[in-house]
Write an enzyme that holds these catalytic residues in place. Structure first.
Site, PDB file in Angstrom:
ATOM      1  N   ARG A   1      42.386  77.644  39.961  1.00  0.00           N
ATOM      2  CA  ARG A   1      42.952  76.413  39.407  1.00  0.00           C
ATOM      3  C   ARG A   1      43.217  75.400  40.532  1.00  0.00           C
ATOM      4  O   ARG A   1      43.773  75.723  41.570  1.00  0.00           O
ATOM      5  CB  ARG A   1      44.253  76.746  38.681  1.00  0.00           C
ATOM      6  CG  ARG A   1      44.951  75.540  38.031  1.00  0.00           C
ATOM      7  CD  ARG A   1      46.035  74.961  38.909  1.00  0.00           C
ATOM      8  NE  ARG A   1      46.827  73.951  38.215  1.00  0.00           N
ATOM      9  CZ  ARG A   1      47.734  73.197  38.820  1.00  0.00           C
ATOM     10  NH1 ARG A   1      47.987  73.336  40.097  1.00  0.00           N
ATOM     11  NH2 ARG A   1      48.411  72.290  38.145  1.00  0.00           N
ATOM     12  N   VAL A   2      42.808  74.184  40.306  1.00  0.00           N
ATOM     13  CA  VAL A   2      43.110  73.094  41.233  1.00  0.00           C
ATOM     14  C   VAL A   2      43.919  72.067  40.459  1.00  0.00           C
ATOM     15  O   VAL A   2      43.567  71.714  39.333  1.00  0.00           O
ATOM     16  CB  VAL A   2      41.802  72.480  41.782  1.00  0.00           C
ATOM     17  CG1 VAL A   2      42.089  71.220  42.573  1.00  0.00           C
ATOM     18  CG2 VAL A   2      41.073  73.495  42.671  1.00  0.00           C
ATOM     19  N   GLY A   3      45.003  71.605  41.059  1.00  0.00           N
ATOM     20  CA  GLY A   3      45.874  70.643  40.373  1.00  0.00           C
ATOM     21  C   GLY A   3      45.550  69.211  40.740  1.00  0.00           C
ATOM     22  O   GLY A   3      44.439  68.884  41.182  1.00  0.00           O
ATOM     23  N   ASP A   4      46.531  68.356  40.556  1.00  0.00           N
ATOM     24  CA  ASP A   4      46.347  66.928  40.828  1.00  0.00           C
ATOM     25  C   ASP A   4      46.404  66.600  42.314  1.00  0.00           C
ATOM     26  O   ASP A   4      45.834  65.589  42.750  1.00  0.00           O
ATOM     27  CB  ASP A   4      47.443  66.119  40.116  1.00  0.00           C
ATOM     28  CG  ASP A   4      48.844  66.525  40.577  1.00  0.00           C
ATOM     29  OD1 ASP A   4      49.101  67.744  40.700  1.00  0.00           O
ATOM     30  OD2 ASP A   4      49.677  65.632  40.823  1.00  0.00           O
TER      31      ASP A   4
ATOM     32  N   THR B   1      55.370  70.091  45.329  1.00  0.00           N
ATOM     33  CA  THR B   1      54.445  69.361  46.188  1.00  0.00           C
ATOM     34  C   THR B   1      55.168  68.370  47.095  1.00  0.00           C
ATOM     35  O   THR B   1      56.085  67.701  46.656  1.00  0.00           O
ATOM     36  CB  THR B   1      53.531  68.536  45.245  1.00  0.00           C
ATOM     37  OG1 THR B   1      52.833  69.447  44.420  1.00  0.00           O
ATOM     38  CG2 THR B   1      52.574  67.651  46.000  1.00  0.00           C
TER      39      THR B   1
ATOM     40  N   GLY C   1      50.624  69.003  37.228  1.00  0.00           N
ATOM     41  CA  GLY C   1      49.392  68.414  37.734  1.00  0.00           C
ATOM     42  C   GLY C   1      48.406  68.030  36.644  1.00  0.00           C
ATOM     43  O   GLY C   1      47.738  66.997  36.736  1.00  0.00           O
TER      44      GLY C   1
ATOM     45  N   THR D   1      54.004  64.238  41.776  1.00  0.00           N
ATOM     46  CA  THR D   1      54.410  65.638  41.870  1.00  0.00           C
ATOM     47  C   THR D   1      54.741  66.126  40.466  1.00  0.00           C
ATOM     48  O   THR D   1      55.006  65.323  39.583  1.00  0.00           O
ATOM     49  CB  THR D   1      55.631  65.780  42.807  1.00  0.00           C
ATOM     50  OG1 THR D   1      56.152  67.102  42.718  1.00  0.00           O
ATOM     51  CG2 THR D   1      56.736  64.812  42.458  1.00  0.00           C
ATOM     52  N   GLY D   2      54.694  67.426  40.289  1.00  0.00           N
ATOM     53  CA  GLY D   2      55.029  67.960  38.974  1.00  0.00           C
ATOM     54  C   GLY D   2      53.809  68.508  38.255  1.00  0.00           C
ATOM     55  O   GLY D   2      52.882  69.027  38.893  1.00  0.00           O
TER      56      GLY D   2
HETATM   57  N1  ASP Z   1      51.447  68.889  41.191  1.00  0.00           N
HETATM   58  C1  ASP Z   1      51.323  70.233  41.659  1.00  0.00           C
HETATM   59  C2  ASP Z   1      50.224  70.910  40.917  1.00  0.00           C
HETATM   60  O1  ASP Z   1      50.108  70.724  39.718  1.00  0.00           O
HETATM   61  C3  ASP Z   1      52.533  71.092  41.534  1.00  0.00           C
HETATM   62  C4  ASP Z   1      53.880  70.448  41.668  1.00  0.00           C
HETATM   63  O2  ASP Z   1      54.013  69.380  42.225  1.00  0.00           O
HETATM   64  O3  ASP Z   1      54.836  71.059  41.184  1.00  0.00           O
HETATM   65  O4  ASP Z   1      49.517  71.677  41.519  1.00  0.00           O
END
Ligand code: ASP
Length: 332
Positions: free
Chosen positions: A221-224, A193, A247, A244-245
């Site tokens: 699926r929806v993330g953060d 992200t 979610g 980031t990471g």
């Molecule tokens: N945070 C993002 C999500 O979970 C993915 C990412 O940043 O790696 O969709």
């Protein structure tokens, strides 16, 4: 054991000519010494994004204009495999995008699971500016985007299609459950992200966050990243944060909101980010195969970042130092 060094470590990478627009001092700015403009973003792809944002910031643009211009560069880049066009598809082979913006007035807009539109961040801005709502998802978000004049674009590049096919063939032999954000080795060319925060010449804050989400996620699926308070939060009185990471872990801790509230209580941006990572770690242990990284910018232009794993990089463009890649301290 957690590594609790107090300062960010500069990882001797690019430093591009500092602007003459130095308003005040660097990291230790006090309330009366605001460093501005400033733009910060996540990962290595933040470097070119910062350049575009900086142009806005030094040309009378608002922080909101800057973050939108910045992240659009990465959304359009098919070589970035985790954002916009060229992003990895979900398990069904469809690229779905999540993005949001938040500005100095606490206004915000967001899109989730958006298909076929190149710039989800600009659609999110339109949701904020043209509708009474904060978030549109799926077909509704796409219909709205088209109504607003956005063109339909094929987001699945040939490379992504091939990667997906390979993954699918492997699934037939050894099916995998959808996994959290698996890093394996941190691949600096192919990462995650983009969250971007900016403080403009008038001292106002805005942020944007945009992603194609986790590789091979479940359809829908929806993330953060598009969730206000999770992937992004801005309070113009205090500061802004993005994440980031993994979610799901960021959502469970309302990570960006938590960071801003920590700053409101007096934490430095770095301490605020570390508090979020600690909260994630308390909830989940310290899983070795997931990453969470948090980035924060306060009202004085001070920057902080912290990762659950080492390897979390941020791109930081300040009047004093120019555009530089900085590796955050981390738990592991
Ligand atoms: N945070 C993002 C999500 O979970 C993915 C990412 O940043 O790696 O969709």
């Amino acid at each position: 054991m957690p590594n609790r060094r107090d300062f960010l470590k500069t990882s001797a990478i690019a430093s591009i000519g500092a602007s003459p627009m130095l308003a005040a001092c660097g990291g230790g700015a006090s309330a009366s010494q605001q460093q501005k403009p400033v733009v910060v973003s996540t990962w290595r792809h933040g470097m070119p994004a910062n350049e575009a944002a900086w142009e806005e910031l030094t040309d009378d643009g608002t922080a909101l204009d800057a973050v939108e211009a910045g992240v659009r560069v990465i959304e359009a880049d098919p070589e970035t495999r985790t954002v916009g066009r060229g992003g990895y598809p979900d398990r069904t082979g469809v690229v779905t995008l999540d993005a949001c913006v938040m500005d100095e007035r606490g206004r915000c807009g967001s899109v989730g699971a958006l298909e076929d539109i190149l710039h989800p961040t600009s659609v999110a801005r339109k949701v904020m500016e043209e509708t009474p709502h904060v978030m549109l998802v799926g077909d509704g978000a796409r219909d709205f985007a088209i109504e607003q004049g956005f063109e339909e674009t094929d987001l699945l590049t040939e490379q992504s299609r091939q990667d997906w096919q390979e993954w699918k063939e492997k699934q037939e032999e050894t099916p995998e459950r959808p996994e959290p954000n698996i890093e394996g080795e941190v691949d600096e060319e192919n990462h995650d992200t983009i969250g971007m925060l900016a403080l403009d010449a008038n001292g106002h804050l805005s942020g944007a966050c945009t992603t194609s989400g986790t590789q091979w996620k479940m359809h829908g699926r929806v993330g953060d990243s598009p969730l206000i308070g999770a992937g992004l939060f801005v309070d113009d009185d205090v500061g802004a944060a993005c994440a980031t990471g993994w979610g799901e872990a960021v959502i469970r801790t309302a990570g960006s909101h938590l960071a801003v509230e920590k700053m409101r209580q007096g934490a430095s941006p770095m301490e605020a980010c570390r508090a979020v990572v600690e909260r994630v770690s308390n909830l989940h242990g310290n899983p070795e195969d997931v990453q969470v990284g948090v980035l924060a910018l306060n009202k004085n232009g001070e920057i902080g970042a912290y990762g659950l794993q080492s390897g979390f990089e941020t791109a930081q463009y300040t009047p004093e130092a120019g555009n530089q890649l900085v590796e955050a301290d981390a738990f592991q």
